[in-house]
Design a protein around this motif. Sequence first.
Motif, PDB file in Angstrom:
ATOM      1  N   ALA A  44       0.831  -1.207   0.000  1.00 32.91           N
ATOM      2  CA  ALA A  44       0.000   0.000   0.000  1.00 32.91           C
ATOM      3  C   ALA A  44       0.865   1.257   0.000  1.00 32.91           C
ATOM      4  O   ALA A  44       0.567   2.234  -0.698  1.00 32.91           O
ATOM      5  N   THR A  45       1.949   1.224   0.765  1.00 34.55           N
ATOM      6  CA  THR A  45       2.860   2.365   0.798  1.00 34.55           C
ATOM      7  C   THR A  45       3.548   2.544  -0.551  1.00 34.55           C
ATOM      8  O   THR A  45       3.731   3.668  -1.030  1.00 34.55           O
ATOM      9  N   GLU A  48       1.237   4.262  -2.968  1.00 33.57           N
ATOM     10  CA  GLU A  48       1.139   5.686  -2.647  1.00 33.57           C
ATOM     11  C   GLU A  48       2.363   6.445  -3.164  1.00 33.57           C
ATOM     12  O   GLU A  48       2.255   7.546  -3.715  1.00 33.57           O
ATOM     13  N   GLN A  51       2.183   6.955  -6.930  1.00 37.25           N
ATOM     14  CA  GLN A  51       1.242   8.001  -7.307  1.00 37.25           C
ATOM     15  C   GLN A  51       1.826   9.401  -7.075  1.00 37.25           C
ATOM     16  O   GLN A  51       1.675  10.309  -7.894  1.00 37.25           O
ATOM     17  N   VAL A  52       2.525   9.560  -5.944  1.00 44.88           N
ATOM     18  CA  VAL A  52       3.157  10.841  -5.649  1.00 44.88           C
ATOM     19  C   VAL A  52       4.244  11.150  -6.675  1.00 44.88           C
ATOM     20  O   VAL A  52       4.371  12.285  -7.157  1.00 44.88           O
ATOM     21  N   GLU A  76       3.464  -1.411 -10.439  1.00 49.23           N
ATOM     22  CA  GLU A  76       2.733  -0.164 -10.225  1.00 49.23           C
ATOM     23  C   GLU A  76       3.353   0.982 -11.028  1.00 49.23           C
ATOM     24  O   GLU A  76       2.642   1.839 -11.566  1.00 49.23           O
TER      25      GLU A  76
END
Length: 270
Positions: A44-45, A48, A51-52, A76
């Motif tokens: 999950a991290t 994130e 995406q950042v 990802e």
Amino acid sequence: MGNSIVYVVSDSVGETAEHVVKAAISQFHYKFEIRRVPYVEDVATLIEIVQVAKENNGIIVFTLVKPDMRNAILDESKKAGIIVYDLIGPLIDTIASINQMEPKNEPGVVRKLDEDYFQRIEAIEFAVKYDDGRDPRGIEKADIVLIGVSRTSKTPLSQYLAHKGLKVANVPLVPEVDPPEQLYKVPKERCFGLMISPEKLNHIRKERLISLGLHDGASYANIARIEEELKHFNNVVTRIGCQIVDVSSKAVEESANVILGQYYQNRHIR
């Protein structure tokens, strides 16, 4: 201008990756920003972070040792269309393949090795500080205390054992000077007396005097003086009840191995 932000992602501290990135970007006349993201432990991290990085038009450089985490960030990043670079994974896979071994896949191992390194450095500094009885306070702090008359390899042994990560203090024994009181308070299991034959010590001291350009007939190498010192040594070690290691015919490494073996055996017994 291209991708000016580099996200350094790691499942440990991330220092290794950051150093490599800094070395790489130093080759360019352009200011890059490095954002380190340490101790990443879940997918999950990672999502994130990706995406950042996409939002800021950045790239990701990572050192993740677990295969599932490596695959996740690669997948990802591909979906997000951002540049990602695996610093350590291909090398781990190559080493595993050519040696037919399974990697540990354990984060932070380098950090543990670094801690061992700093422990050795601390022990070496300790051995220097408390060498030759210059500060008796070190006796109570030491893992191992070495005692003996002059020229029984106390200092070389202290340094050798320090490279094994052990804090060692050594104390010279001479009849004219009472040993420090701390010596009689240290647990006898941590204290080692370095015994040597009078003949061997006589030879060593004569050679030492000659190397210094002095006459080998000085009292320092006189056999009667040596026997007096060794008698004093025996009285002290008997009072302490410490272990004795005969260094007469042993190299420093051999004496150290005897001390290490007894030291760890004592710890096991306790």
